[in-house]
Design a protein around this motif. Structure first.
Motif, PDB file in Angstrom:
ATOM      1  N   ASP A 233      58.419 -32.453  32.698  1.00  0.00           N
ATOM      2  CA  ASP A 233      57.040 -32.799  32.362  1.00  0.00           C
ATOM      3  C   ASP A 233      56.526 -31.951  31.204  1.00  0.00           C
ATOM      4  O   ASP A 233      55.822 -32.457  30.318  1.00  0.00           O
ATOM      5  N   THR A 234      56.867 -30.681  31.198  1.00  0.00           N
ATOM      6  CA  THR A 234      56.442 -29.797  30.100  1.00  0.00           C
ATOM      7  C   THR A 234      57.037 -30.248  28.776  1.00  0.00           C
ATOM      8  O   THR A 234      56.343 -30.287  27.748  1.00  0.00           O
ATOM      9  N   ILE A 235      58.311 -30.611  28.789  1.00  0.00           N
ATOM     10  CA  ILE A 235      58.953 -31.105  27.566  1.00  0.00           C
ATOM     11  C   ILE A 235      58.294 -32.400  27.110  1.00  0.00           C
ATOM     12  O   ILE A 235      58.018 -32.596  25.923  1.00  0.00           O
ATOM     13  N   GLY A 236      58.008 -33.291  28.050  1.00  0.00           N
ATOM     14  CA  GLY A 236      57.427 -34.582  27.710  1.00  0.00           C
ATOM     15  C   GLY A 236      56.064 -34.489  27.060  1.00  0.00           C
ATOM     16  O   GLY A 236      55.724 -35.286  26.186  1.00  0.00           O
ATOM     17  N   ARG A 237      55.261 -33.514  27.459  1.00  0.00           N
ATOM     18  CA  ARG A 237      53.909 -33.423  26.901  1.00  0.00           C
ATOM     19  C   ARG A 237      53.828 -32.527  25.671  1.00  0.00           C
ATOM     20  O   ARG A 237      52.745 -32.379  25.081  1.00  0.00           O
ATOM     21  N   THR A 238      54.954 -31.936  25.266  1.00  0.00           N
ATOM     22  CA  THR A 238      54.930 -31.045  24.101  1.00  0.00           C
ATOM     23  C   THR A 238      55.896 -31.429  22.986  1.00  0.00           C
ATOM     24  O   THR A 238      55.678 -31.040  21.841  1.00  0.00           O
ATOM     25  N   ILE A 239      56.939 -32.203  23.290  1.00  0.00           N
ATOM     26  CA  ILE A 239      57.999 -32.402  22.301  1.00  0.00           C
ATOM     27  C   ILE A 239      57.523 -33.171  21.074  1.00  0.00           C
ATOM     28  O   ILE A 239      57.970 -32.907  19.947  1.00  0.00           O
ATOM     29  N   ILE A 240      56.603 -34.118  21.248  1.00  0.00           N
ATOM     30  CA  ILE A 240      56.032 -34.840  20.100  1.00  0.00           C
ATOM     31  C   ILE A 240      54.505 -34.793  20.182  1.00  0.00           C
ATOM     32  O   ILE A 240      53.824 -35.770  19.895  1.00  0.00           O
ATOM     33  N   ALA A 241      53.992 -33.637  20.624  1.00  0.00           N
ATOM     34  CA  ALA A 241      52.539 -33.457  20.752  1.00  0.00           C
ATOM     35  C   ALA A 241      51.850 -33.785  19.423  1.00  0.00           C
ATOM     36  O   ALA A 241      52.409 -33.530  18.344  1.00  0.00           O
ATOM     37  N   PRO A 242      50.639 -34.381  19.490  1.00  0.00           N
ATOM     38  CA  PRO A 242      49.783 -34.575  20.659  1.00  0.00           C
ATOM     39  C   PRO A 242      50.121 -35.803  21.513  1.00  0.00           C
ATOM     40  O   PRO A 242      49.488 -36.024  22.525  1.00  0.00           O
ATOM     41  N   VAL A 243      51.142 -36.608  21.119  1.00  0.00           N
ATOM     42  CA  VAL A 243      51.553 -37.734  21.948  1.00  0.00           C
ATOM     43  C   VAL A 243      52.305 -37.194  23.160  1.00  0.00           C
ATOM     44  O   VAL A 243      53.183 -36.339  23.026  1.00  0.00           O
TER      45      VAL A 243
ATOM     46  N   TRP B 233      39.168 -22.554  26.821  1.00  0.00           N
ATOM     47  CA  TRP B 233      40.452 -22.032  27.278  1.00  0.00           C
ATOM     48  C   TRP B 233      40.576 -22.172  28.793  1.00  0.00           C
ATOM     49  O   TRP B 233      41.592 -22.606  29.316  1.00  0.00           O
ATOM     50  N   GLN B 234      39.524 -21.778  29.503  1.00  0.00           N
ATOM     51  CA  GLN B 234      39.532 -21.858  30.959  1.00  0.00           C
ATOM     52  C   GLN B 234      39.612 -23.306  31.442  1.00  0.00           C
ATOM     53  O   GLN B 234      40.295 -23.598  32.428  1.00  0.00           O
ATOM     54  N   THR B 235      38.909 -24.217  30.751  1.00  0.00           N
ATOM     55  CA  THR B 235      38.947 -25.630  31.136  1.00  0.00           C
ATOM     56  C   THR B 235      40.358 -26.193  31.009  1.00  0.00           C
ATOM     57  O   THR B 235      40.852 -26.888  31.916  1.00  0.00           O
ATOM     58  N   ILE B 236      41.017 -25.901  29.900  1.00  0.00           N
ATOM     59  CA  ILE B 236      42.363 -26.428  29.666  1.00  0.00           C
ATOM     60  C   ILE B 236      43.359 -25.831  30.665  1.00  0.00           C
ATOM     61  O   ILE B 236      44.188 -26.553  31.240  1.00  0.00           O
ATOM     62  N   ILE B 237      43.289 -24.533  30.895  1.00  0.00           N
ATOM     63  CA  ILE B 237      44.254 -23.865  31.773  1.00  0.00           C
ATOM     64  C   ILE B 237      44.043 -24.232  33.237  1.00  0.00           C
ATOM     65  O   ILE B 237      44.970 -24.654  33.937  1.00  0.00           O
ATOM     66  N   PHE B 238      42.794 -24.080  33.697  1.00  0.00           N
ATOM     67  CA  PHE B 238      42.531 -24.186  35.137  1.00  0.00           C
ATOM     68  C   PHE B 238      42.146 -25.592  35.602  1.00  0.00           C
ATOM     69  O   PHE B 238      42.372 -25.929  36.771  1.00  0.00           O
ATOM     70  N   ASP B 239      41.590 -26.400  34.726  1.00  0.00           N
ATOM     71  CA  ASP B 239      41.155 -27.743  35.144  1.00  0.00           C
ATOM     72  C   ASP B 239      42.147 -28.843  34.767  1.00  0.00           C
ATOM     73  O   ASP B 239      42.145 -29.906  35.395  1.00  0.00           O
ATOM     74  N   ILE B 240      42.955 -28.610  33.741  1.00  0.00           N
ATOM     75  CA  ILE B 240      43.879 -29.646  33.274  1.00  0.00           C
ATOM     76  C   ILE B 240      45.333 -29.275  33.548  1.00  0.00           C
ATOM     77  O   ILE B 240      46.061 -30.004  34.225  1.00  0.00           O
ATOM     78  N   ARG B 241      45.764 -28.133  33.023  1.00  0.00           N
ATOM     79  CA  ARG B 241      47.186 -27.801  33.110  1.00  0.00           C
ATOM     80  C   ARG B 241      47.612 -27.299  34.489  1.00  0.00           C
ATOM     81  O   ARG B 241      48.682 -27.684  34.982  1.00  0.00           O
ATOM     82  N   LEU B 242      46.822 -26.440  35.111  1.00  0.00           N
ATOM     83  CA  LEU B 242      47.244 -25.861  36.391  1.00  0.00           C
ATOM     84  C   LEU B 242      47.461 -26.916  37.470  1.00  0.00           C
ATOM     85  O   LEU B 242      48.523 -26.911  38.116  1.00  0.00           O
ATOM     86  N   PRO B 243      46.508 -27.831  37.715  1.00  0.00           N
ATOM     87  CA  PRO B 243      46.790 -28.851  38.745  1.00  0.00           C
ATOM     88  C   PRO B 243      47.962 -29.749  38.380  1.00  0.00           C
ATOM     89  O   PRO B 243      48.727 -30.154  39.255  1.00  0.00           O
ATOM     90  N   ARG B 244      48.146 -30.011  37.080  1.00  0.00           N
ATOM     91  CA  ARG B 244      49.267 -30.856  36.660  1.00  0.00           C
ATOM     92  C   ARG B 244      50.601 -30.157  36.892  1.00  0.00           C
ATOM     93  O   ARG B 244      51.553 -30.769  37.414  1.00  0.00           O
ATOM     94  N   VAL B 245      50.687 -28.898  36.515  1.00  0.00           N
ATOM     95  CA  VAL B 245      51.938 -28.150  36.663  1.00  0.00           C
ATOM     96  C   VAL B 245      52.304 -27.987  38.134  1.00  0.00           C
ATOM     97  O   VAL B 245      53.454 -28.178  38.538  1.00  0.00           O
ATOM     98  N   LEU B 246      51.324 -27.645  38.966  1.00  0.00           N
ATOM     99  CA  LEU B 246      51.577 -27.489  40.394  1.00  0.00           C
ATOM    100  C   LEU B 246      51.954 -28.821  41.043  1.00  0.00           C
ATOM    101  O   LEU B 246      52.851 -28.885  41.890  1.00  0.00           O
ATOM    102  N   PHE B 247      51.269 -29.892  40.608  1.00  0.00           N
ATOM    103  CA  PHE B 247      51.578 -31.201  41.163  1.00  0.00           C
ATOM    104  C   PHE B 247      52.986 -31.645  40.760  1.00  0.00           C
ATOM    105  O   PHE B 247      53.678 -32.309  41.534  1.00  0.00           O
ATOM    106  N   ALA B 248      53.409 -31.270  39.548  1.00  0.00           N
ATOM    107  CA  ALA B 248      54.773 -31.594  39.112  1.00  0.00           C
ATOM    108  C   ALA B 248      55.792 -30.957  40.044  1.00  0.00           C
ATOM    109  O   ALA B 248      56.787 -31.587  40.430  1.00  0.00           O
TER     110      ALA B 248
END
Length: 317
Positions: A278-288, A35-50
């Motif tokens: 970006d959030t819509i793009g990575r979730t609308i047809i997830a996992p694609v 959970w921590q890896t996904i939130i803090f290592d993957i999603r957080l830098p991506r969301v902030l960078f967006a």
């Protein structure tokens, strides 16, 4: 204005937090470390960078449009984004160190801007909007053609190069975030302090000069300052287009503004726009995951056409 900024900032914060918990992975089924890896290592830098990417693109679009007195000017329509992507792709196939990629993108992007301005000056001393856009789009098309040739020459790098062609935030990291955010903040402060000069430039070179603006010095310095943040961001994400046109022009469509409030609102709306898209793009047809650049084009093109249509109506006698 202040209430608008506060409400918009709260909306951005809400979007950032919500984006952390939206994705293809079911967080309730994961261990604490996963959970921590996904939130803090993957999603957080991506969301902030967006958010930083959207602010940088919208901010630069405002400056280009004011200085060039062209409502359709931004890094994409001036050929700079294509050149920056080409510079990054060249760094990939030549296996240059990662830290050199932004420098290649900046050099390529500024070179493209110089070519467009010089060519427009030779063809049309008035710098009419249609002249700049036509030259910029043609130069961008040529850069894309060179990029396709690189793909043919280095087929083993096709996947990496395709990421730049479509615009993806999947490779966001804290190092990239810190670099881009710092440059965007510094450029934004410089541009904000230059608000009076930019308002005067919007009145025309002769009038600006008569009111104390050293046009020949100020224009290139401000163009370079506004160019660096989006070129740095694009060097890591690839092609993300039209944000710099759509966001400022939609704000101006509802209410005319001076440069400083327009800069602030455009940066905030740009950040919100890219975070949501970006959030819509990575979730609308997830996992694609749909690349962010593709999602922006799908959503921005109708708005771009609408703005062109309204501009044509206004220009008719």
């Amino acid at each position: 204005m202040s209430r608008h900024v506060v409400l918009l900032s709260l909306l951005i914060l809400l979007s950032l937090v919500s984006s952390l918990f939206i994705g293809s992975a079911n967080l309730s089924e994961l261990t604490a470390s996963q959970w921590q890896t996904i939130i803090f290592d993957i999603r957080l830098p991506r969301v902030l960078f967006a958010g930083v990417l959207g602010a940088a693109l919208a901010m630069s679009g405002v400056v280009f449009q004011v200085i060039l007195r062209n409502p359709m000017a931004d890094s994409f329509t001036l050929g700079m984004a294509n050149a920056a992507v080409l510079g990054s792709a060249a760094a990939v196939i030549t296996t240059l160190p990662l830290f050199l990629r932004p420098f290649l993108s900046i050099i390529a992007g500024l070179l493209a801007l110089s070519i467009v301005l010089l060519a427009a000056r030779r063809l049309d001393t008035a710098y009419r909007p249609e002249t700049l856009i036509i030259i910029g789009v043609l130069l961008g098309a040529m850069m894309s053609g060179v990029l396709y040739i690189i793909v043919l020459i280095a087929p083993d790098q096709t996947e990496s190069i395709a990421r730049y062609m479509f615009g993806s935030l999947s490779g966001a990291s804290y190092d990239v975030l810190f670099m881009t955010a710092t440059l965007t903040f510094v450029a934004g402060m410089i541009l904000h302090r230059s608000g009076r000069a930019l308002d005067l430039l919007n009145l025309g070179d002769v009038r600006a000069y008569s009111l104390g603006v050293e046009v020949q010095k100020v224009r290139p310095l401000l163009l370079i300052t506004a160019s660096i943040p989006p070129l740095i961001a694009i060097s890591f994400t690839g092609m993300v287009a039209l944000v710099g046109i759509v966001v400022p022009q939609m704000i101006l469509y509802f209410k005319p503004l001076m440069f400083r409030p327009l800069l602030i609102l455009s940066s905030l709306y740009g950040a919100l726009y890219i975070v949501v898209v970006d959030t819509i793009g990575r979730t609308i047809i997830a996992p694609v995951q749909i690349p962010t650049g593709v999602m922006v084009m799908i959503s921005a093109v109708p708005l771009f056409i609408f703005l062109m249509y309204k501009r044509m109506l206004v220009s008719r006698p």
